[in-house]
Scaffold this motif. Sequence first.
Motif, PDB file in Angstrom:
ATOM      1  N   PRO A   1       1.045  -1.332  -0.098  1.00 35.50           N
ATOM      2  CA  PRO A   1      -0.072   0.022  -0.041  1.00 35.50           C
ATOM      3  C   PRO A   1       0.850   1.127   0.046  1.00 35.50           C
ATOM      4  N   THR A   2       0.319   2.460  -0.532  1.00 38.01           N
ATOM      5  CA  THR A   2       1.251   3.469  -0.880  1.00 38.01           C
ATOM      6  C   THR A   2       0.783   4.491   0.266  1.00 38.01           C
ATOM      7  N   ASN A   3      -0.190   4.228   1.210  1.00 43.09           N
ATOM      8  CA  ASN A   3      -0.615   5.118   2.254  1.00 43.09           C
ATOM      9  C   ASN A   3      -0.928   4.219   3.531  1.00 43.09           C
ATOM     10  N   SER A   4      -0.638   4.559   4.672  1.00 40.64           N
ATOM     11  CA  SER A   4      -0.839   3.799   5.857  1.00 40.64           C
ATOM     12  C   SER A   4      -1.280   4.817   7.043  1.00 40.64           C
ATOM     13  N   VAL A   5      -2.302   4.113   7.646  1.00 42.07           N
ATOM     14  CA  VAL A   5      -3.252   5.073   8.483  1.00 42.07           C
ATOM     15  C   VAL A   5      -3.359   4.103   9.937  1.00 42.07           C
ATOM     16  N   GLY A   6      -3.424   4.704  11.087  1.00 38.26           N
ATOM     17  CA  GLY A   6      -3.532   3.610  12.059  1.00 38.26           C
ATOM     18  C   GLY A   6      -4.932   3.209  12.527  1.00 38.26           C
ATOM     19  N   PRO A   7      -5.063   2.641  13.516  1.00 44.56           N
ATOM     20  CA  PRO A   7      -6.579   2.108  13.773  1.00 44.56           C
ATOM     21  C   PRO A   7      -7.528   3.103  13.628  1.00 44.56           C
ATOM     22  N   LEU A   8      -8.695   2.833  13.188  1.00 48.47           N
ATOM     23  CA  LEU A   8      -9.843   3.908  12.932  1.00 48.47           C
ATOM     24  C   LEU A   8     -10.566   4.202  14.298  1.00 48.47           C
ATOM     25  N   THR A   9      -9.797   4.589  15.419  1.00 51.30           N
ATOM     26  CA  THR A   9     -10.368   4.969  16.859  1.00 51.30           C
ATOM     27  C   THR A   9     -11.561   4.148  16.944  1.00 51.30           C
ATOM     28  N   PRO A  10     -11.253   2.744  17.038  1.00 50.25           N
ATOM     29  CA  PRO A  10     -12.392   1.658  17.734  1.00 50.25           C
ATOM     30  C   PRO A  10     -12.774   2.043  19.037  1.00 50.25           C
ATOM     31  N   HIS A  11     -11.750   2.648  19.890  1.00 50.35           N
ATOM     32  CA  HIS A  11     -12.026   3.124  21.354  1.00 50.35           C
ATOM     33  C   HIS A  11     -13.239   4.300  21.320  1.00 50.35           C
ATOM     34  N   LEU A  12     -13.618   4.793  20.145  1.00 54.09           N
ATOM     35  CA  LEU A  12     -14.710   5.997  20.342  1.00 54.09           C
ATOM     36  C   LEU A  12     -16.062   4.974  19.964  1.00 54.09           C
ATOM     37  N   TYR A  13     -16.134   3.794  19.655  1.00 56.92           N
ATOM     38  CA  TYR A  13     -17.297   2.772  19.292  1.00 56.92           C
ATOM     39  C   TYR A  13     -17.281   1.813  20.170  1.00 56.92           C
ATOM     40  N   ALA A  14     -16.554   1.796  21.485  1.00 59.43           N
ATOM     41  CA  ALA A  14     -16.848   0.516  22.285  1.00 59.43           C
ATOM     42  C   ALA A  14     -18.424   0.113  22.394  1.00 59.43           C
ATOM     43  N   PRO A  15     -18.712  -0.967  22.295  1.00 59.52           N
ATOM     44  CA  PRO A  15     -19.831  -1.681  22.551  1.00 59.52           C
ATOM     45  C   PRO A  15     -19.977  -1.932  24.282  1.00 59.52           C
ATOM     46  N   ASP A  16     -21.239  -1.829  24.518  1.00 57.80           N
ATOM     47  CA  ASP A  16     -21.503  -2.073  25.943  1.00 57.80           C
ATOM     48  C   ASP A  16     -22.850  -2.735  26.202  1.00 57.80           C
ATOM     49  N   VAL A  17     -23.392  -2.872  27.511  1.00 56.86           N
ATOM     50  CA  VAL A  17     -24.519  -3.588  27.978  1.00 56.86           C
ATOM     51  C   VAL A  17     -25.661  -2.613  27.403  1.00 56.86           C
ATOM     52  N   LEU A  18     -25.439  -1.241  27.352  1.00 58.46           N
ATOM     53  CA  LEU A  18     -26.591  -0.323  27.079  1.00 58.46           C
ATOM     54  C   LEU A  18     -26.502  -0.088  25.290  1.00 58.46           C
TER      55      LEU A  18
ATOM     56  N   LEU B   1     -27.980   1.317  11.522  1.00 61.83           N
ATOM     57  CA  LEU B   1     -26.967   1.580  13.094  1.00 61.83           C
ATOM     58  C   LEU B   1     -26.385   2.971  12.900  1.00 61.83           C
ATOM     59  N   ASP B   2     -26.549   3.785  14.059  1.00 56.12           N
ATOM     60  CA  ASP B   2     -25.965   5.105  13.922  1.00 56.12           C
ATOM     61  C   ASP B   2     -24.477   4.874  13.901  1.00 56.12           C
ATOM     62  N   THR B   3     -23.929   6.056  13.358  1.00 52.71           N
ATOM     63  CA  THR B   3     -22.476   5.643  13.271  1.00 52.71           C
ATOM     64  C   THR B   3     -21.597   7.106  14.083  1.00 52.71           C
ATOM     65  N   THR B   4     -22.280   7.636  14.819  1.00 49.48           N
ATOM     66  CA  THR B   4     -21.648   8.807  15.591  1.00 49.48           C
ATOM     67  C   THR B   4     -20.814   8.275  16.630  1.00 49.48           C
ATOM     68  N   PRO B   5     -19.505   8.750  16.629  1.00 50.16           N
ATOM     69  CA  PRO B   5     -18.563   8.163  17.575  1.00 50.16           C
ATOM     70  C   PRO B   5     -19.052   8.675  19.068  1.00 50.16           C
ATOM     71  N   ASP B   6     -18.423   8.145  20.226  1.00 55.40           N
ATOM     72  CA  ASP B   6     -18.673   8.607  21.474  1.00 55.40           C
ATOM     73  C   ASP B   6     -18.136   9.931  21.486  1.00 55.40           C
ATOM     74  N   GLY B   7     -18.784  10.994  22.371  1.00 59.16           N
ATOM     75  CA  GLY B   7     -18.355  12.297  22.626  1.00 59.16           C
ATOM     76  C   GLY B   7     -19.238  13.377  21.848  1.00 59.16           C
ATOM     77  N   LEU B   8     -19.959  12.795  20.807  1.00 54.49           N
ATOM     78  CA  LEU B   8     -21.004  13.665  20.200  1.00 54.49           C
ATOM     79  C   LEU B   8     -22.365  13.065  20.213  1.00 54.49           C
ATOM     80  N   PRO B   9     -23.337  13.813  20.234  1.00 58.20           N
ATOM     81  CA  PRO B   9     -24.557  13.243  20.250  1.00 58.20           C
ATOM     82  C   PRO B   9     -24.994  12.375  19.200  1.00 58.20           C
TER      83      PRO B   9
END
Length: 303
Positions: free
Chosen positions: A26-43, A144-152
Amino acid sequence: MPSTAAQSTAPVDPPARRATPPYPAPTNSVGPLTPHLYAPDVLRPLRAKEHFLKADTLVELHTHPWPQLTFSTRGVIRLSTEDGSYIVPPSRALWVPANMSHSITLIEDAELRTVYLHSWLGPNWEKCEVLEISPLLRALMLALDTTPDGLPPADPHAAQRERWIAPLLVDELERATQIRIDVPLPADKRLRQLCEALLRNPAGRATLAERAETIGASERTVARLFRDQLGMSWQQWRQQAVLAHALPLLARGMAVSQVASASGYATDSAFCAMFKAATGKSPTAFQHKRRAANDVSPASAAA
């Protein structure tokens, strides 16, 4: 577990040709796409995210403590683990178990979608699975909604809808059919060397006996290693390698005759028969799907 498509015969070797690696860097490399902002939980047991990424982008190796479904609404992607690579066209989704290190390579410009599932929610599969996406499964994932944590959330009822969707989505997963488009890699160093040589040149004409000689083993020993290490024959593994090589070429619009030749087939008909038996679709149908998605042709592919 989902069912696996039947394997077909191995290709006929053509005259020798210049080696062309099927997996360019690949010609371009990026880090993980912020999985911590989409962590699933019980709610919120399901979390979804979307990213548009350009071709030849690598999402670097990463892991997280929950399973995921990865797919693209357009564009072919390749997800890799230490055990092998999985080709994922838009008609498929890939299940990745929790805590499995993986990277993603964009073979084409793609709209990458990921659904994270709470660890108690998904199927108990211990390895990656390439799944056929039913119309219902696609609709559920896209709802499914795709908004990350920290935003409504864009949908104020997102959490409630995720809890409603979760059991039906898991039921669709467990009903899904697997079409195997992966290239497993062995732990044995000698066999891995042989496999990687074929991946660099899938059109090579060397026989298994000749390939075995290059790693200092007998044909019989190599055949046994394929069965013991990968649970398949040399011919079956080679077919998977050919599919992994051919799919991106087809997705980029290369003529079927050229793809057949570059994949080691003496005739187009032999290549098409293998492709249809392994994926359930013809090579031409796959190309039609791509053109329709890009508004080049209104034709719709038939399975």
